[in-house]
Design a protein around this motif. Structure first.
Motif, short mmCIF file in Angstrom:
data_model
loop_
_atom_site.label_atom_id
_atom_site.label_comp_id
_atom_site.label_asym_id
_atom_site.label_seq_id
_atom_site.Cartn_x
_atom_site.Cartn_y
_atom_site.Cartn_z
N GLN A 194 28.26 19.86 100.05
CA GLN A 194 28.63 19.85 98.64
C GLN A 194 29.12 18.47 98.22
OE1 GLN A 194 31.31 23.05 97.60
NE2 GLN A 194 31.76 22.20 95.57
N LEU A 195 29.95 17.87 99.05
CA LEU A 195 30.46 16.52 98.74
C LEU A 195 29.34 15.50 98.76
CD1 LEU A 195 33.76 16.47 100.86
CD2 LEU A 195 33.51 16.94 98.42
N LYS A 196 28.44 15.67 99.71
CA LYS A 196 27.33 14.72 99.85
C LYS A 196 26.48 14.69 98.58
CE LYS A 196 23.15 14.13 102.70
NZ LYS A 196 22.36 14.73 103.82
N LYS A 197 26.33 15.84 97.92
CA LYS A 197 25.45 15.94 96.75
C LYS A 197 26.12 15.49 95.45
CE LYS A 197 22.84 19.76 98.79
NZ LYS A 197 22.60 21.23 98.78
N LEU A 198 27.43 15.29 95.48
CA LEU A 198 28.14 14.91 94.25
C LEU A 198 27.68 13.54 93.76
CD1 LEU A 198 31.82 15.99 95.00
CD2 LEU A 198 30.26 16.98 93.31
N TYR B 145 31.31 15.71 107.49
CA TYR B 145 30.66 14.78 106.54
C TYR B 145 29.93 13.68 107.31
CZ TYR B 145 29.92 12.18 102.26
OH TYR B 145 29.33 11.53 101.19
N LYS B 146 30.55 13.22 108.41
CA LYS B 146 29.89 12.21 109.24
C LYS B 146 28.55 12.73 109.75
CE LYS B 146 32.32 10.05 112.42
NZ LYS B 146 33.04 9.80 113.69
N ASN B 147 28.54 13.98 110.21
CA ASN B 147 27.30 14.55 110.74
C ASN B 147 26.27 14.80 109.63
OD1 ASN B 147 28.32 14.56 113.35
ND2 ASN B 147 29.23 16.60 113.12
N ALA B 148 26.77 15.19 108.46
CA ALA B 148 25.85 15.51 107.36
C ALA B 148 25.17 14.28 106.79
CB ALA B 148 26.61 16.25 106.26
N THR B 149 25.78 13.13 107.00
CA THR B 149 25.26 11.92 106.36
C THR B 149 24.62 10.95 107.35
OG1 THR B 149 27.48 10.94 106.52
CG2 THR B 149 26.90 12.02 104.44
N LYS B 150 24.43 11.40 108.59
CA LYS B 150 23.75 10.53 109.55
C LYS B 150 22.33 10.21 109.08
CE LYS B 150 26.08 11.70 113.91
NZ LYS B 150 25.95 12.37 115.22
N ASN B 151 21.89 9.03 109.45
CA ASN B 151 20.52 8.64 109.13
C ASN B 151 19.56 9.58 109.85
OD1 ASN B 151 17.92 7.28 109.37
ND2 ASN B 151 18.96 5.49 108.51
N SER B 152 18.70 10.24 109.09
CA SER B 152 17.80 11.25 109.68
C SER B 152 16.77 10.63 110.61
CB SER B 152 17.10 12.04 108.56
OG SER B 152 16.37 11.15 107.73
N ASP B 153 16.53 9.35 110.44
CA ASP B 153 15.51 8.70 111.29
C ASP B 153 16.05 8.27 112.64
OD1 ASP B 153 13.56 8.98 109.34
OD2 ASP B 153 14.14 7.09 108.36
N GLY C 152 19.67 8.66 113.53
CA GLY C 152 20.92 9.31 113.92
C GLY C 152 22.15 8.43 113.79
N GLN C 153 22.00 7.25 113.19
CA GLN C 153 23.14 6.34 113.04
C GLN C 153 24.05 6.78 111.90
OE1 GLN C 153 23.73 3.58 115.11
NE2 GLN C 153 22.13 4.60 116.29
N HIS C 154 25.35 6.46 112.05
CA HIS C 154 26.30 6.74 110.97
C HIS C 154 25.99 5.85 109.77
CE1 HIS C 154 28.38 9.15 113.79
NE2 HIS C 154 28.91 8.15 114.48
N THR C 155 26.14 6.42 108.60
CA THR C 155 25.86 5.64 107.39
C THR C 155 27.13 5.19 106.68
OG1 THR C 155 25.71 7.69 106.09
CG2 THR C 155 23.65 6.80 107.01
N GLY C 156 28.28 5.65 107.16
CA GLY C 156 29.54 5.24 106.55
C GLY C 156 30.58 4.98 107.62
N VAL C 157 31.82 4.71 107.18
CA VAL C 157 32.92 4.47 108.13
C VAL C 157 34.04 5.46 107.84
CG1 VAL C 157 32.31 2.05 108.43
CG2 VAL C 157 33.95 2.69 106.66
N THR D 180 27.44 -2.77 106.92
CA THR D 180 26.18 -2.24 107.43
C THR D 180 26.15 -0.72 107.26
OG1 THR D 180 26.00 -4.04 109.04
CG2 THR D 180 24.71 -2.04 109.48
N GLN D 181 27.23 -0.07 107.70
CA GLN D 181 27.38 1.37 107.44
C GLN D 181 28.05 1.49 106.07
OE1 GLN D 181 28.38 1.90 112.18
NE2 GLN D 181 29.48 3.21 110.76
N ASP D 182 27.29 1.25 105.03
CA ASP D 182 27.88 0.97 103.72
C ASP D 182 27.70 2.10 102.70
OD1 ASP D 182 25.18 0.76 103.39
OD2 ASP D 182 25.22 -1.22 102.44
#
Length: 357
Positions: A9-13, A35-43, A45-50, A163-165
């Motif tokens: 839900q937060l991811k879609k806001l 949230y960390k798991n929900a926003t990992k790069n699908s290609d 698996g890297q974290h996209t945030g900090v 980078t994880q921005d």
């Protein structure tokens, strides 16, 4: 809903600033992990945030050196993926101290790297400002402040948050802090919002009603709120029998201002310093917020300050972050006269029960 559903839900806001209040043990840290798991790069698996959460704090562990009577007591840093960014901090020790300065620490520190500098910082040795040869153990609150400032300094290291921005997730950086340091921490959080809100999502969760109310006031009603209020979403997180829900809190009465007024009353009897003007402003803002207003001019007019615009200018001119850098600065006589006039009329008007049993 599950905690994973809340993360989605937060991811879609669409809003870039999300502030969530929740009691302790509701699931804030679990939410940050979800949230960390929900926003990992699908290609890849890297974290996209900090993230800053309990796991961040758990990386720092005391070695009390009990076998030697604490002669080499130090705060160890457990190895993690962040170690590869430590070299910047070791080469620029002022990076952490610059963040700490707002808290006016009563200690100094030395960063101890691994023999192989590429492995990062192994530990931190703390000393007093008067004796840099004898290691000390700092208090739990001081430790939390140091770890938070260490994280803030890491945010500026090239290759991590730039980078994880996609987002910054901050979970309760105020555990074990007193009210004054909570206010300072609110300022550091707000600085992150100011710096990044147009480029990345910033999620802040907290159990502390003071931190929550300060940030809500500044984002929704403060002087710069025109920038933020339409990009801000406020929630309360609830966990009822294992089912999570995000609610929109109604305006509530917060009592943080009473504690601020107690501190100011004590200072007015003993010694006033410049940073007390910042705290007076916070109390005025809280009262204005209680009446549904967003600026201190309303409170000043209500308590009978004749030239309330000029008084507001005096308060605002000293209510910046630099006031915390120089807490030893005595309040100038002209400012003290304005302060005492405002404070006396504030107490006379509202009859706050500062010392009720």
């Amino acid at each position: 809903m599950s905690i994973e559903d809340i993360a989605e839900q937060l991811k879609k806001l669409g809003e870039n600033i999300i502030l969530i209040y929740a009691f302790n043990a509701t699931g804030k840290t679990r939410l940050s992990v979800a949230y960390k798991n929900a926003t990992k790069n699908s290609d890849n698996g890297q974290h996209t945030g900090v993230y800053y959460n309990a796991f961040s704090e758990d990386l720092f562990v005391w070695d009390n050196d009990e076998d030697n009577g604490g002669a080499n007591i130090k705060l160890n840093i457990l190895p993690s993926s962040l170690n590869r960014f430590h070299s910047f901090l070791y080469e620029n020790p002022d990076a952490v101290m610059d963040k700490l300065a707002m808290y006016s620490p009563k200690f100094n520190f030395k960063l101890n790297p691994y023999e192989n500098l590429e492995n990062g910082i192994e530990s931190i040795t703390f000393v007093t400002n008067d004796d840099e040869d004898v290691p000390i153990k700092i208090s739990r609150g001081e430790e939390r402040i140091f770890v938070w400032c260490f994280f803030l300094a890491l945010l500026e290291v090239d290759g991590w948050s730039n980078t994880q921005d996609a987002h910054i997730f901050i979970d309760d950086p105020v555990s074990s802090l007193d009210e004054h340091n909570i206010y300072v921490t609110a300022e550091t959080v707000f600085q992150q919002i100011e710096r990044h809100y147009l480029k990345k999502k910033i999620i802040i969760t907290t159990h502390h009603i003071g931190l929550f109310s300060i940030l809500v006031d500044r984002l929704k009603k403060g002087e710069k709120s025109d920038r933020y209020k339409n990009l801000t979403k406020i929630f309360s997180l609830k966990n009822i029998a294992g089912a999570y829900a995000l609610g929109t809190p109604r305006n509530s009465v917060f009592l943080f201002h009473l504690h601020l007024l107690q501190i100011l009353e004590e200072a007015s009897r003993d010694q006033l310093y410049t940073h007390h003007v910042v705290m007076l402003r916070q109390a005025l803002e809280n009262i204005a917020s209680f009446f549904g207003r967003g600026n201190i001019g309303y409170t000043l007019a209500q308590i009978g300050i004749e030239d309330h615009e000029n008084a507001a200018n005096v308060i605002n001119s000293l209510s910046h972050k630099d006031a915390y850098y120089y807490q030893s600065d005595l309040m100038p006589p002209a400012v003290e006269a304005v302060f005492r006039d405002i404070f006396a009329k504030l107490l006379e008007k509202y009859k706050f029960a500062l010392h009720a049993g």
